[in-house]
Scaffold this motif. Structure first.
Motif, PDB file in Angstrom:
ATOM      1  N   ARG A 123       0.837  -1.198   0.000  1.00 20.50           N
ATOM      2  CA  ARG A 123       0.000   0.000   0.000  1.00 20.50           C
ATOM      3  C   ARG A 123       0.880   1.259   0.000  1.00 20.50           C
ATOM      4  O   ARG A 123       1.132   1.857   1.047  1.00 20.50           O
ATOM      5  CB  ARG A 123      -0.925  -0.026   1.217  1.00 20.50           C
ATOM      6  N   PRO A 124       1.333   1.673  -1.190  1.00 25.39           N
ATOM      7  CA  PRO A 124       2.228   2.838  -1.280  1.00 25.39           C
ATOM      8  C   PRO A 124       1.661   4.114  -0.678  1.00 25.39           C
ATOM      9  O   PRO A 124       2.427   5.003  -0.306  1.00 25.39           O
ATOM     10  CB  PRO A 124       2.440   3.006  -2.795  1.00 25.39           C
ATOM     11  N   GLY A 125       0.370   4.238  -0.547  1.00 26.87           N
ATOM     12  CA  GLY A 125      -0.220   5.431   0.041  1.00 26.87           C
ATOM     13  C   GLY A 125      -0.207   5.440   1.559  1.00 26.87           C
ATOM     14  O   GLY A 125      -0.523   6.460   2.179  1.00 26.87           O
ATOM     15  N   TRP A 127       1.110   5.819   5.294  1.00 22.68           N
ATOM     16  CA  TRP A 127       2.092   6.764   5.840  1.00 22.68           C
ATOM     17  C   TRP A 127       3.435   6.097   6.161  1.00 22.68           C
ATOM     18  O   TRP A 127       4.481   6.727   6.086  1.00 22.68           O
ATOM     19  CB  TRP A 127       1.546   7.463   7.085  1.00 22.68           C
ATOM     20  N   ALA A 128       3.451   4.796   6.510  1.00 25.68           N
ATOM     21  CA  ALA A 128       4.691   4.119   6.902  1.00 25.68           C
ATOM     22  C   ALA A 128       5.487   3.594   5.710  1.00 25.68           C
ATOM     23  O   ALA A 128       6.646   3.205   5.867  1.00 25.68           O
ATOM     24  CB  ALA A 128       4.371   2.970   7.857  1.00 25.68           C
ATOM     25  N   TYR A 129       4.905   3.604   4.542  1.00 23.18           N
ATOM     26  CA  TYR A 129       5.548   3.057   3.338  1.00 23.18           C
ATOM     27  C   TYR A 129       6.919   3.696   3.087  1.00 23.18           C
ATOM     28  O   TYR A 129       7.885   3.013   2.746  1.00 23.18           O
ATOM     29  CB  TYR A 129       4.622   3.252   2.142  1.00 23.18           C
ATOM     30  N   ALA A 130       7.010   4.996   3.267  1.00 25.04           N
ATOM     31  CA  ALA A 130       8.259   5.732   2.994  1.00 25.04           C
ATOM     32  C   ALA A 130       9.394   5.346   3.931  1.00 25.04           C
ATOM     33  O   ALA A 130      10.555   5.606   3.633  1.00 25.04           O
ATOM     34  CB  ALA A 130       8.006   7.232   3.082  1.00 25.04           C
ATOM     35  N   PHE A 131       9.080   4.711   5.052  1.00 27.99           N
ATOM     36  CA  PHE A 131      10.100   4.372   6.041  1.00 27.99           C
ATOM     37  C   PHE A 131      10.747   3.005   5.804  1.00 27.99           C
ATOM     38  O   PHE A 131      11.677   2.635   6.520  1.00 27.99           O
ATOM     39  CB  PHE A 131       9.506   4.409   7.455  1.00 27.99           C
ATOM     40  N   ILE A 132      10.259   2.245   4.811  1.00 25.29           N
ATOM     41  CA  ILE A 132      10.781   0.897   4.596  1.00 25.29           C
ATOM     42  C   ILE A 132      11.151   0.647   3.129  1.00 25.29           C
ATOM     43  O   ILE A 132      10.836  -0.410   2.573  1.00 25.29           O
ATOM     44  CB  ILE A 132       9.774  -0.171   5.093  1.00 25.29           C
ATOM     45  N   PRO A 133      11.869   1.582   2.497  1.00 29.29           N
ATOM     46  CA  PRO A 133      12.133   1.420   1.055  1.00 29.29           C
ATOM     47  C   PRO A 133      12.947   0.167   0.716  1.00 29.29           C
ATOM     48  O   PRO A 133      12.703  -0.460  -0.317  1.00 29.29           O
ATOM     49  CB  PRO A 133      12.876   2.702   0.675  1.00 29.29           C
ATOM     50  N   GLY A 134      13.903  -0.192   1.543  1.00 33.21           N
ATOM     51  CA  GLY A 134      14.713  -1.380   1.262  1.00 33.21           C
ATOM     52  C   GLY A 134      13.892  -2.656   1.322  1.00 33.21           C
ATOM     53  O   GLY A 134      14.013  -3.528   0.450  1.00 33.21           O
ATOM     54  N   LEU A 135      13.048  -2.765   2.353  1.00 31.96           N
ATOM     55  CA  LEU A 135      12.193  -3.949   2.472  1.00 31.96           C
ATOM     56  C   LEU A 135      11.178  -4.000   1.332  1.00 31.96           C
ATOM     57  O   LEU A 135      10.888  -5.078   0.798  1.00 31.96           O
ATOM     58  CB  LEU A 135      11.475  -3.956   3.825  1.00 31.96           C
TER      59      LEU A 135
END
Length: 173
Positions: A123-125, A127-135
């Motif tokens: 779910r790219p939208g 809020w936490a998506y931006a904090f786990i780019p590597g995963l």
């Protein structure tokens, strides 16, 4: 390969673990003293269980059911909370009777982190998506057809240990 509806579930069964797992942690904390180092060992054990289940069960024995998730990542597909909660109830009793409640807390906390991260990864939208780019990058590669790598969702640790990690720069196109 035809998709399977075997793991399709209701939204209640899909989301229930987000409520029951914290209750199991609270119950375990009530039953016995908390020992952080033992909880960390339970967390580490969970990461190995997660990797092993994903690699050796979901990509072999339950391949058709799991592939359905790969085809529709937002569908309510997975192992029902009724099954996980029943399993956790039995494990909590065993952990309590053997003095392993802190390990239980670590393991079910690891499971909670896993279901939370996996939910956010698709779910790219969120809020936490931006904090786990590597995963997210690791998991996106895992979802590409023909790539049987990156089985660890919450951690790539065991993929590195067992040689199943692949980085995006090593994949063509």
């Amino acid at each position: 390969m035809a998709a399977s509806n075997k793991w399709l579930m209701s939204s209640v069964a899909y989301y229930l673990d987000f409520f029951t797992v914290p209750l199991f942690v609270v119950a375990a904390l009530y039953l016995a003293p908390f020992e952080p180092w033992l909880a960390l060992s339970g967390l580490l054990a969970w990461t190995l269980v997660e990797y092993s289940a994903h690699r050796f069960l979901f990509h072999s024995l339950y391949r058709r059911e799991h592939w359905t998730h790969h085809l529709d990542v937002l569908a309510y597909i997975g192992v029902s909370s009724w099954k996980t909660s029943s399993t956790f109830a039995v494990l909590l009793l065993l952990a309590w009777s053997t003095g392993l409640t802190s390990e239980f807390i670590g393991a079910v906390t690891g499971y909670f982190v896993y279901i939370s991260l996996h939910y956010v990864m698709h779910r790219p939208g969120h809020w936490a998506y931006a904090f786990i780019p590597g995963l997210v990058a690791n998991h996106d590669l895992h979802h590409r057809k023909g790539i049987e790598k990156n089985f660890g969702v919450s951690s790539p640790l065991w993929d590195h240990v067992f040689g199943t990690y692949i980085h995006a720069k090593h994949v063509n196109g």
